[in-house]
Design an enzyme around this catalytic site. Sequence first.
Site, PDB file in Angstrom:
ATOM      1  N   CYS A 101       0.848  -1.190   0.000  1.00 34.70           N
ATOM      2  CA  CYS A 101       0.000   0.000   0.000  1.00 34.70           C
ATOM      3  C   CYS A 101       0.885   1.243   0.000  1.00 34.70           C
ATOM      4  O   CYS A 101       1.851   1.309   0.778  1.00 34.70           O
ATOM      5  CB  CYS A 101      -0.910  -0.007   1.226  1.00 34.70           C
ATOM      6  SG  CYS A 101      -2.038   1.392   1.280  1.00 34.70           S
ATOM      7  N   HIS A 143      -9.023  -3.879  -2.522  1.00 41.98           N
ATOM      8  CA  HIS A 143      -8.085  -3.095  -1.703  1.00 41.98           C
ATOM      9  C   HIS A 143      -8.468  -1.607  -1.745  1.00 41.98           C
ATOM     10  O   HIS A 143      -8.520  -0.939  -0.710  1.00 41.98           O
ATOM     11  CB  HIS A 143      -6.662  -3.326  -2.239  1.00 41.98           C
ATOM     12  CG  HIS A 143      -5.584  -2.534  -1.575  1.00 41.98           C
ATOM     13  ND1 HIS A 143      -4.546  -3.111  -0.887  1.00 41.98           N
ATOM     14  CD2 HIS A 143      -5.364  -1.183  -1.521  1.00 41.98           C
ATOM     15  CE1 HIS A 143      -3.744  -2.173  -0.418  1.00 41.98           C
ATOM     16  NE2 HIS A 143      -4.211  -0.988  -0.794  1.00 41.98           N
ATOM     17  N   GLU A 144      -8.748  -1.120  -2.954  1.00 39.56           N
ATOM     18  CA  GLU A 144      -9.092   0.309  -3.096  1.00 39.56           C
ATOM     19  C   GLU A 144     -10.454   0.603  -2.479  1.00 39.56           C
ATOM     20  O   GLU A 144     -10.642   1.647  -1.849  1.00 39.56           O
ATOM     21  CB  GLU A 144      -9.072   0.724  -4.576  1.00 39.56           C
ATOM     22  CG  GLU A 144      -7.750   0.501  -5.305  1.00 39.56           C
ATOM     23  CD  GLU A 144      -6.554   1.057  -4.562  1.00 39.56           C
ATOM     24  OE1 GLU A 144      -6.712   2.002  -3.769  1.00 39.56           O
ATOM     25  OE2 GLU A 144      -5.445   0.523  -4.740  1.00 39.56           O
ATOM     26  N   HIS A 147     -10.246   1.292   1.079  1.00 39.37           N
ATOM     27  CA  HIS A 147      -9.816   2.655   1.448  1.00 39.37           C
ATOM     28  C   HIS A 147     -11.023   3.593   1.583  1.00 39.37           C
ATOM     29  O   HIS A 147     -10.996   4.518   2.394  1.00 39.37           O
ATOM     30  CB  HIS A 147      -8.843   3.219   0.409  1.00 39.37           C
ATOM     31  CG  HIS A 147      -7.426   2.768   0.586  1.00 39.37           C
ATOM     32  ND1 HIS A 147      -6.701   3.000   1.738  1.00 39.37           N
ATOM     33  CD2 HIS A 147      -6.577   2.117  -0.252  1.00 39.37           C
ATOM     34  CE1 HIS A 147      -5.480   2.505   1.604  1.00 39.37           C
ATOM     35  NE2 HIS A 147      -5.374   1.957   0.410  1.00 39.37           N
TER      36      HIS A 147
HETATM   37  O1  K3U Z   1       2.732  -2.033  -6.903  1.00 32.90           O
HETATM   38  C1  K3U Z   1       2.538  -2.330  -5.770  1.00 32.90           C
HETATM   39  C2  K3U Z   1       2.321  -3.765  -5.449  1.00 32.90           C
HETATM   40  C3  K3U Z   1       2.562  -4.324  -4.221  1.00 32.90           C
HETATM   41  C4  K3U Z   1       2.374  -5.691  -3.986  1.00 32.90           C
HETATM   42  C5  K3U Z   1       1.936  -6.510  -4.995  1.00 32.90           C
HETATM   43  C6  K3U Z   1       1.692  -5.941  -6.229  1.00 32.90           C
HETATM   44  C7  K3U Z   1       1.890  -4.582  -6.464  1.00 32.90           C
HETATM   45  C8  K3U Z   1       2.556  -1.225  -4.781  1.00 32.90           C
HETATM   46  S1  K3U Z   1       1.206  -1.061  -3.658  1.00 32.90           S
HETATM   47  C9  K3U Z   1      -0.155  -0.675  -4.628  1.00 32.90           C
HETATM   48  O2  K3U Z   1      -0.069  -0.530  -5.787  1.00 32.90           O
HETATM   49  C10 K3U Z   1      -1.480  -0.439  -3.911  1.00 32.90           C
HETATM   50  C11 K3U Z   1      -1.830   1.015  -4.130  1.00 32.90           C
HETATM   51  C12 K3U Z   1      -2.634   1.687  -3.018  1.00 32.90           C
HETATM   52  F1  K3U Z   1      -2.083   1.571  -1.831  1.00 32.90           F
HETATM   53  F2  K3U Z   1      -2.698   2.984  -3.288  1.00 32.90           F
HETATM   54  F3  K3U Z   1      -3.861   1.220  -2.926  1.00 32.90           F
HETATM   55  C13 K3U Z   1      -2.571  -1.299  -4.493  1.00 32.90           C
HETATM   56  C14 K3U Z   1      -2.459  -2.784  -4.372  1.00 32.90           C
HETATM   57  C15 K3U Z   1      -1.267  -3.479  -4.450  1.00 32.90           C
HETATM   58  C16 K3U Z   1      -1.260  -4.868  -4.353  1.00 32.90           C
HETATM   59  C17 K3U Z   1      -2.423  -5.549  -4.190  1.00 32.90           C
HETATM   60  C18 K3U Z   1      -3.601  -4.851  -4.093  1.00 32.90           C
HETATM   61  C19 K3U Z   1      -3.621  -3.472  -4.187  1.00 32.90           C
HETATM   62 ZN    ZN Z   2      -3.685   0.973  -0.228  1.00 33.03          ZN
END
Ligand code: K3U
Ligand code: ZN
Length: 179
Positions: A101, A143-144, A147
């Site tokens: 995140c 996930h979003e 939030h």
């Molecule tokens: O690119 C990221 C990532 C991390 C773990 C697995 C795959 C990708 C960075 S974190 C990310 O992109 C969040 C964004 C947030 F926090 F703003 F919502 C979204 C996210 C990442 C991984 C799984 C689900 C959601």
């Molecule tokens: Zn997040």
Amino acid sequence: MTAQLRTVRQLGDPILRRVAQPVDGIDDRLLTLIDDLIWTAEKTNGVGIAAPQVGVSQRVVIVASRPNLRYPHAPLMEPTALINPEIVARGDRRSEGWEGCLSVPDQRGPVWRHDEVEVCYLTPAGEIRQAVFTGFVARVLQHEYDHLEGVVFVDRVTDPQRLLSEADYFAQLTPAPAK
Ligand code: K3U
Ligand code: ZN
């Protein structure tokens, strides 16, 4: 106007714990917010972002899946803005997968999510859409959506003891070669 990089609020900021307000009209201010969210997600290597993460407590999320080390088969998609998203159906099957995140730097952890969700939302053009998201895209959407409800992924990790720093997460992905 060109999109602006917005500051991402970090865990501990009370705005991340608030239930976000529905959007009651699409105007230039909202469209600027959407452009800035897309730009901020791109510049910070996020695969999604939600408005509360940039200090705006409104129900807007961006989903911007792209392949990554943990999910090499994640689809590469155009960043998609969802206004007032509602999850109207959830599939029975769930999978555990690793999440990070932008608001929780240097932490990765495993979370169980539904493999398939059906979502109703408004597009930036004001059209109502209903879409089924699967796999990694469904994970990012859930996930979003969290939030918008004031929920952060660390609240949902399977076991807090399995949280990893980014360095340990990547070390686990690429084990040291055998001697
Ligand atoms: O690119 C990221 C990532 C991390 C773990 C697995 C795959 C990708 C960075 S974190 C990310 O992109 C969040 C964004 C947030 F926090 F703003 F919502 C979204 C996210 C990442 C991984 C799984 C689900 C959601
Ligand atoms: Zn997040």
